[in-house]
Design an enzyme around this catalytic site. Sequence first.
Site, PDB file in Angstrom:
ATOM      1  CB  THR B 150      91.764  -0.266 -34.157  1.00 51.69           C
ATOM      2  OG1 THR B 150      91.326   0.105 -33.983  1.00 51.69           O
ATOM      3  CG2 THR B 150      91.645  -1.430 -34.934  1.00 51.69           C
ATOM      4  CE  LYS B 176      88.472  -0.058 -36.521  1.00 52.36           C
ATOM      5  NZ  LYS B 176      89.860   0.781 -37.039  1.00 52.36           N
ATOM      6  CB  THR B 187      91.542   4.896 -38.355  1.00 50.72           C
ATOM      7  OG1 THR B 187      92.844   5.232 -38.543  1.00 50.72           O
ATOM      8  CG2 THR B 187      91.480   2.990 -38.210  1.00 50.72           C
ATOM      9  CD  GLU B 274      91.341   6.043 -30.124  1.00 50.51           C
ATOM     10  OE1 GLU B 274      92.260   5.613 -30.721  1.00 50.51           O
ATOM     11  OE2 GLU B 274      92.288   7.498 -30.313  1.00 50.51           O
ATOM     12  CG  ASN B 396      95.680   8.469 -29.115  1.00 50.20           C
ATOM     13  OD1 ASN B 396      95.914   7.047 -30.407  1.00 50.20           O
ATOM     14  ND2 ASN B 396      94.647   8.545 -29.047  1.00 50.20           N
ATOM     15  CB  THR B 401      97.693  -4.127 -28.545  1.00 49.47           C
ATOM     16  OG1 THR B 401      96.708  -3.713 -28.536  1.00 49.47           O
ATOM     17  CG2 THR B 401      98.962  -4.280 -27.408  1.00 49.47           C
TER      18      THR B 401
END
Lengths: 401, 401
Positions: B150, B176, B187, B274, B396, B401
Amino acid sequence: MKIIEGSITAPEGFKAGAVCSGVKKKGKRDIAIIYSEVKCQAAGVFTTNKVRAACVDITRKHLEDGQAQAIVVNSGNANACTGERGVKDTLEMAGLTAKLLGISPEDVLVASTGVIGVFMPMDKIRDGIKRAYEKLSREGGHEAALAILTTDLVTKEIAVEIEIDGQPVKIGAIAKGSGMIHPQMATMLAFITTDAAITAECLREVIRSSADISYNMISVDRDTSTNDMALIMANGLAGNRIIDDPASPAFKRFKEAVDFVNISLAKMIARDGEGATRLIEVKVVNAPDEKTARLIARSIVSSNLTKAAVFGKDANWGRILAAAGYSGADFDPYKVDVYLGEEKMAENGMGLVFDEDKARQELEKDPVIIKVDLKAGDFSATAWGCDLSYEYVRINAEYRT
Amino acid sequence: MKIIEGSITAPEGFKAGAVCSGVKKKGKRDIAIIYSEVKCQAAGVFTTNKVRAACVDITRKHLEDGQAQAIVVNSGNANACTGERGVKDTLEMAGLTAKLLGISPEDVLVASTGVIGVFMPMDKIRDGIKRAYEKLSREGGHEAALAILTTDLVTKEIAVEIEIDGQPVKIGAIAKGSGMIHPQMATMLAFITTDAAITAECLREVIRSSADISYNMISVDRDTSTNDMALIMANGLAGNRIIDDPASPAFKRFKEAVDFVNISLAKMIARDGEGATRLIEVKVVNAPDEKTARLIARSIVSSNLTKAAVFGKDANWGRILAAAGYSGADFDPYKVDVYLGEEKMAENGMGLVFDEDKARQELEKDPVIIKVDLKAGDFSATAWGCDLSYEYVRINAEYRT
C-alpha cells in the site's frame, strides 16, 4: 457559577510571585511560589509513571496530613532521573521556601517540569526562590502561570465564583503542559486554589474524580511523564459552612465548579498541544458502561492516524472506527454510528454516502467534534486532543531548552 | 540455514501470479494469487481489533480444518466496515479463485488491505482474479510481493533453505505494511510458504510463537488495523519425515528458520515505516521475566517522543527511561542502565556525562540500537520501530489511494 477575573490568586488569601532564575533560557520566568496566608486543606493526584521525579514522591508525602500552605514550582528542569541529589535538591527547595515564609517544610509542595536527567542548578534556584518570595502579591497569578510553561505557547488560567451558604466561594487555577500529554497525568501541572472551607478528605475525592474526567481524558502524544501532578489547596476564608459530606448539595456544587475549572484547563492544554492547529473533542455516547466509553474516547483521541487525518482535513471515519476497535473495549462494531460534527459518516459500522464539502467544513472547525454512538446503553465520556502536524515533529526532533 | 533466491515461490510446488486490476491507481499491481500444486497444512494469526474486515473472519474459518491450497489477496481496498456486502464479496473472491483452480472454496484464504469503508469494486476484482490465475508461475513471487503493497516503498521478500532428515527444506515469504503498524498485527500482511512436511497443529504453534517475537514486536504508529494476518502454508513436497512433535529437533530447526524469516520481514516493515529514515532496535536485557522485557521494549519503540528524538538525532535518554516507566511493567528505575549503541547514557536511572559526538554518531547509524539493562534477571526481548518524521505526517494527512 460565573467566570471571574484572575486565576490562582483570585480566591481570598492567595498570593503568587514569579521570576526568571535563569534555568530557562531567553529570560523567561521559570520559578514561582503560590502561597496562602492561612494553612490550607490540600490534596493531589500524581503521575502513574514508574520513573518519577523526587518532587512527586516528596509532595505526595507532604500531603499525607492533608495540609499545605505553599507551592514552589520551577520549569526548565524536571529534576527527574537525578537520584539522591535530586531528592536533596527538592527537599532544599521546600526548606528554603518554608524558611522564607516562616512555615513548616512539610507544608510546602514542590513541582518541577522540564528536561529530564540534568541536575538542578541550585545556585539559580536558590536565588530565584528568594526573589519569587519577595514578589508575592495578590496580583501574581498571571506571572505564576507564565513561570510554569515549557513548550506551551499560551498560559492556561481560569477563575470562577459560586455561592455556598450564601457566601461567594472562589476557585482559581493555572496549568501547563503541551507535549508528553496523555491520560494518567502526562507532563502536566495543574494548581487549583480555593477559599472554600472543605475537609481534606472531601478535597481528595474532588481532585481524584475531577482529574478523571479532565486531565485523564486528554492526549497529545501518548507519552506520560515523570513529574505530573494536579494539586488543590483550600484555605476556608470564604466562610462557608465546612463541606465535609460528599453526599451534600454543597459538595456537589463545589465539585461541579472544580470540574468546570479542570475541564477548561484540560481543553486549553489539548488545544495548545505541541504543533496543534485544532482541538479535537471525541464524545462516545450510549455506551453500556463508563469504562467502555472512556476507553474508546481516549483511544480515538490518541490515534496518530486520526490526528494526522484531522490535520489534513481528511474525513477518514475508518481510522476512527479502527481506533475504537483496538481500544480494548468490548462493543458491537456492527451497531456503531460515527459523526463528524453534524455529519453522520457511518451507520451500523458501515460508511454512508456523505457530503464531502460539509465533512471538510466540519474538519476546518475548531474544535473538531467527533461523536461515536454505540447504541448500547446510557453512559458517555468525552476526551480531548489535538491534530498531529509537521510542527509536532519539528518541536520534538530538536533539543529542548 | 542459508538465504536463497526468490521468495514466496522458492519452496517446491508453489506458484504466484499478480496483475493490475485497477483498484489501486497508477497501474500498480493490486491483486495476487499464491497457489500450491498440492493441498497444504496451514495456519494463521490475526488482528486483535474488534473492528475486523470480513476476510479476517472468513480466512480464520477456512483454516479451522488446518488445510488450504491458495491465497487470494488484493491491495487498495481493505473491504472493512462494509457489512453484509463485504462478507458476500469476500466469499465471492474465494469462490471465484477456487473455481479457476478447481479446488474447494474452503481451501482458499482471502486477504485485503487498503482503504476502509469502501465497497470492493467487484468488476475489477473478478477480472483481476482471472488474469492473476492465468499468470500463475514459479517465477511469480516478486510480482505477488509488489501486489500486496500500500504505502510501502519497497517489497519485503525472503527465502531460506535448511536441511531436515537430509532433505533440503525451503521457506519463502512476502509481507507488507508500513503505516498502522503496532504490536498485535497492525495493517500488516505476511504470507509464508514452505515445502516442509509438518502437521497443522505444529504449524499453528510455529506461527503463533514466531509472530510473538517478530510481527508483534514492531511498531510504526500504535494504530492496529482491521485486516491483518500472517498465514503459513506447508505442502510437504520436501519429502522430510513429517514434523509432528514440538519437542523434536526437526521442529526446533524449522521453527528457528521461520523465526529468522519473520524477524527479517518484521524489520523490513519497521524500516519501511511511513516516513521512516532509520530503523530503531530496542533491546531490553536482564529482565526478571519475558513479559517485563516485552512490555518495556514495545513501550520505548512506540514512544512518539523517543521516535522524534531519533529523527532529530537528539540523545534524549530521559524520554527512553520515561517510556519504560509508563510501559505498565514493574521494575526498579534506580537500577536501570540505558545505552545508545556502544555509549552508556544512564546508569542506575541517572544520566552520565557522555560524549555528545559519539552519541550523535550512534543516532546517525541505521539501525539505531537502544539497550536497556534492568539488571534484575535473565530475560530479554527485542522490538523494532522507526523514527517519526515530517514525512509520516505528510503521508497520513493526505487522502490515501
